[in-house]
Design a protein around this motif. Structure first.
Motif, mmCIF file in Angstrom:
data_model
loop_
_atom_site.group_PDB
_atom_site.id
_atom_site.type_symbol
_atom_site.label_atom_id
_atom_site.label_comp_id
_atom_site.label_asym_id
_atom_site.label_seq_id
_atom_site.Cartn_x
_atom_site.Cartn_y
_atom_site.Cartn_z
ATOM 1 N N UNK A 1 0.826 -1.204 0.000
ATOM 2 C CA UNK A 1 0.000 0.000 0.000
ATOM 3 C C UNK A 1 0.863 1.257 0.000
ATOM 4 N N UNK A 2 1.960 1.220 0.762
ATOM 5 C CA UNK A 2 2.869 2.363 0.779
ATOM 6 C C UNK A 2 3.496 2.577 -0.587
ATOM 7 N N UNK A 3 3.925 1.496 -1.215
ATOM 8 C CA UNK A 3 4.536 1.613 -2.535
ATOM 9 C C UNK A 3 3.538 2.134 -3.573
ATOM 10 N N UNK A 4 2.283 1.702 -3.459
ATOM 11 C CA UNK A 4 1.278 2.193 -4.400
ATOM 12 C C UNK A 4 1.050 3.687 -4.246
ATOM 13 N N UNK A 5 1.140 4.161 -2.992
ATOM 14 C CA UNK A 5 0.950 5.592 -2.769
ATOM 15 C C UNK A 5 2.143 6.385 -3.311
ATOM 16 N N UNK A 6 3.354 5.848 -3.093
ATOM 17 C CA UNK A 6 4.554 6.547 -3.555
ATOM 18 C C UNK A 6 4.786 6.363 -5.052
ATOM 19 N N UNK A 7 4.416 5.176 -5.548
ATOM 20 C CA UNK A 7 4.619 4.850 -6.965
ATOM 21 C C UNK A 7 3.303 4.327 -7.527
ATOM 22 N N UNK A 8 2.391 5.218 -7.963
ATOM 23 C CA UNK A 8 1.080 4.769 -8.452
ATOM 24 C C UNK A 8 1.167 3.772 -9.601
ATOM 25 N N UNK A 9 2.243 3.818 -10.382
ATOM 26 C CA UNK A 9 2.380 2.889 -11.508
ATOM 27 C C UNK A 9 2.493 1.445 -11.049
ATOM 28 N N UNK A 10 2.771 1.226 -9.753
ATOM 29 C CA UNK A 10 2.911 -0.137 -9.244
ATOM 30 C C UNK A 10 1.619 -0.930 -9.388
ATOM 31 N N UNK A 11 0.466 -0.239 -9.341
ATOM 32 C CA UNK A 11 -0.813 -0.933 -9.412
ATOM 33 C C UNK A 11 -0.951 -1.746 -10.682
ATOM 34 N N UNK A 12 -0.290 -1.339 -11.756
ATOM 35 C CA UNK A 12 -0.398 -2.036 -13.036
ATOM 36 C C UNK A 12 0.751 -3.002 -13.275
ATOM 37 N N UNK A 13 1.560 -3.280 -12.256
ATOM 38 C CA UNK A 13 2.715 -4.174 -12.415
ATOM 39 C C UNK A 13 2.438 -5.494 -11.699
ATOM 40 N N UNK A 14 2.239 -6.550 -12.485
ATOM 41 C CA UNK A 14 1.923 -7.852 -11.908
ATOM 42 C C UNK A 14 3.086 -8.441 -11.107
ATOM 43 N N UNK A 15 4.329 -8.094 -11.480
ATOM 44 C CA UNK A 15 5.505 -8.681 -10.824
ATOM 45 C C UNK A 15 5.486 -8.445 -9.323
ATOM 46 N N UNK A 16 5.213 -7.204 -8.926
ATOM 47 C CA UNK A 16 5.245 -6.874 -7.511
ATOM 48 C C UNK A 16 4.223 -7.645 -6.698
ATOM 49 N N UNK A 17 3.016 -7.810 -7.262
ATOM 50 C CA UNK A 17 1.966 -8.498 -6.505
ATOM 51 C C UNK A 17 2.252 -9.980 -6.363
ATOM 52 N N UNK A 18 2.787 -10.617 -7.421
ATOM 53 C CA UNK A 18 3.126 -12.032 -7.298
ATOM 54 C C UNK A 18 4.293 -12.225 -6.335
ATOM 55 N N UNK A 19 5.298 -11.333 -6.420
ATOM 56 C CA UNK A 19 6.414 -11.426 -5.484
ATOM 57 C C UNK A 19 5.940 -11.230 -4.042
#
Length: 580
Positions: free
Chosen positions: A30-48
């Motif tokens: 959640x912190x990363x999504x707030x700091x880096x909104x583009x993370x929401x569209x990156x599947x790699x981070x969620x699977x990791x």
């Protein structure tokens, strides 16, 4: 606790560890999504993120070596005893620790509160796992049945078979085995451009191998079905995959086409019914995500490479922290062990079992019994005084008493490591392994320390070779019954070397001590947790009883653990033997 009990407790604590890790990872995401909104569209981070939570579970279930941990282990026996004192008062549920099995035919009257809780949780986990697996299978059968009821569309120009179905669903990609694209009949009413973009979205899932990513997410969520954070992370993974496909399909397209695609999403939302959430199928427009998808359609986002790297870096840090800290939640060999096992040598009947008798640890100097048998059988050793070997400064001699010439009797009495090493060196690696295999000795692993190639001289000293008290008893029975296929001289001389004393009640005791220590957090021997062995047999008339006494310290002592284990057993052995 038995080995099974210890595993169940580890499993329960590992489940709690995964919950804690899930909370930390979710907050981090959640912190990363707030700091880096583009993370929401990156599947790699969620699977990791899911993998990180599962890794926390595995690390707690199978702790790393003690030198890799930062926190001390949980001593379950001490915790159990402490809790028992608090839950015994009247008016509370009293779950007392049951007495251990003390003689053949006895059974445990109960189990510790922690063992009961662990067993109950494992049963709940197994039922939940079965239910989620069945739910997954049922959802998959529903979409497979939907595809089977459809009509194959010929010459559609798609690399994936296309099936038209008369059902209120969104176009969906099924798989990953035999991928198929389902197209609802109502799609014919859409504008041709909208039809093209919607189908292209599903085919982009196929080109990106999203079905395989989805399968990984479903498997991980199913394994940790009890962890709500795994469900939220998987939902975020699916959301990221949808956003990623939207981004790829609309890249470089004019505003009019982007607007047409957004309108198609809204139209699907009104017409469709969504398939089972556990099915391996992409398709469906969810009301809770359509707003974010349309926002991205209006304002395209970057590829998010920086977000992927940032997410991977932060999750790697979380995984390393879990690796170092989670073992504090898991029981392992750092918890104090104890066992006293007696068996009838002739029949093999278990006469006494107390403690954790199935746990393997280093045999330490009790392995000199095996070395003695090897030495006399191979002719390297002759009698009680021959050969007398000179001491050399290059020999292992951390005990000052070892720094002198030594004969077989002194070797056994003083547990002189270098003498045993000279015997095994003459036997050779192949012969050494052959003897250990023939003896059925413990785990039979004489490889030694990884990368050190020292198995011939060090494998039994806190290294690869390990044996449990139960296995010690089985090995001793084969010695007493002369079932190892050795020369009679080997049995005779080994028995002479191992004679300890004759007790007041007429039993003659033969045995060997052993002292070792597990590695501490710094990688050095933890002498406050020293192992003490005393194993052997007692003879009176025509009856022979084999025994294995093992105890692990809870604090450091000046006297070696092996001799203390011997004296403790010799004090109570007369009464034990008379009672059998």
């Amino acid at each position: 606790m038995s080995a099974l009990d210890l595993f169940l407790v580890r499993f329960m604590l590992a489940s709690a560890a995964s919950m804690a890790a899930g909370f930390v990872v979710w907050m981090l995401c959640l912190l990363l999504r707030r700091l880096l909104p583009a993370l929401a569209a990156q599947r790699t981070g969620w699977l990791l993120a899911q993998v990180t939570v599962v890794a926390a579970f595995v690390v707690a279930l199978i702790p790393p070596p003690q030198h890799a941990r930062l926190l001390p282990p949980v001593d379950l026996e001490a915790v159990d005893a402490a809790m028992a004192r608090y839950i015994e008062p009247a008016g509370q549920l009293a779950l007392k620790t049951a007495p251990a099995i003390t003689s053949a035919g006895d059974t445990e009257a109960g189990a510790s509160w922690m063992t009961v809780a662990a067993l109950a949780w494992f049963a709940v986990y197994a039922l939940g796992l079965a239910w989620h697996a069945l739910r997954w299978r049922r959802a998959q059968r529903l979409v497979d049945a939907l595809a089977a009821a459809g009509r194959h569309v010929a010459d559609c120009g798609s690399a994936v078979p296309v099936i038209e179905v008369d059902a209120p669903v969104s176009p969906m990609l099924l798989g990953p085995h035999r991928p198929r694209l389902l197209i609802p009949r109502h799609l014919r009413a859409f504008d041709p451009l909208q039809q093209h973009l919607i189908v292209e979205h599903e085919l982009t899932h196929w080109r990106r191998h999203d079905l395989h990513w989805m399968l990984a997410g479903v498997v991980l969520q199913t394994l940790l079905w009890f962890n709500p954070f795994m469900r939220w992370l998987r939902a975020s993974l699916l959301w990221a995959q949808e956003l990623g496909c939207d981004r790829d399909v609309l890249r470089g397209r004019p505003a009019a086409e982007r607007k047409a695609y957004a309108a198609a999403l809204l139209a699907q939302l009104k017409l469709q019914c969504v398939p089972g959430g556990m099915a391996l199928a992409f398709g469906g427009v969810h009301a809770e995500t359509v707003k974010a998808r349309i926002a991205q359609i209006r304002t395209p986002s970057a590829s998010g490479r920086a977000a992927r790297f940032a997410a991977a870096g932060m999750l790697a840090m979380a995984a390393l922290a879990s690796y170092a800290l989670q073992p504090a939640l898991a029981w392992h060999s750092g918890a104090a062990l104890h066992c006293l096992a007696l068996s009838d040598a002739a029949t093999g009947q278990a006469l006494l079992r107390q403690g954790q008798c199935n746990t393997r640890v280093t045999p330490a100097s009790t392995f000199n019994i095996a070395v003695s048998l090897m030495g006399y059988d191979s002719g390297i050793l002759k009698d009680e005084q021959t050969p007398r070997l000179p001491y050399h400064d290059s020999y292992a001699a951390w005990n000052p008493d070892w720094r002198t010439s030594t004969d077989p009797t002194e070797w056994i009495h003083k547990s002189v490591v270098w003498y045993a090493q000279q015997v095994t060196a003459q036997i050779g690696a192949a012969g050494f392994q052959r003897y250990v295999d023939g003896f059925g000795y413990g785990n039979r692993d004489v490889s030694g320390d990884p990368g050190q190639h020292n198995g011939l001289t060090m494998s039994w000293i806190g290294s690869s070779l390990q044996i449990s008290p139960e296995e010690q008893v089985a090995f001793l029975r084969r010695i007493v019954n002369r079932e190892l296929g050795l020369a009679p001289h080997a049995y005779d001389m080994t028995s002479r070397l191992l004679r300890v004393r004759t007790l007041a009640n007429g039993w003659t005791v033969y045995g060997k001590t052993g002292t070792g220590s597990p590695p501490g957090p710094d990688g050095k021997d933890d002498r406050s947790r020293a192992y003490g062995w005393f194993v052997g047999w007692a003879v009176k008339g025509n009856r022979t009883i084999v025994f294995a006494h093992f105890n692990q310290d809870r604090e450091e002592h000046e006297e070696a653990a092996g001799p203390r284990a011997r004296e403790a057993l010799l004090r109570e052995l007369p009464a034990r033997l008379d009672a059998l």
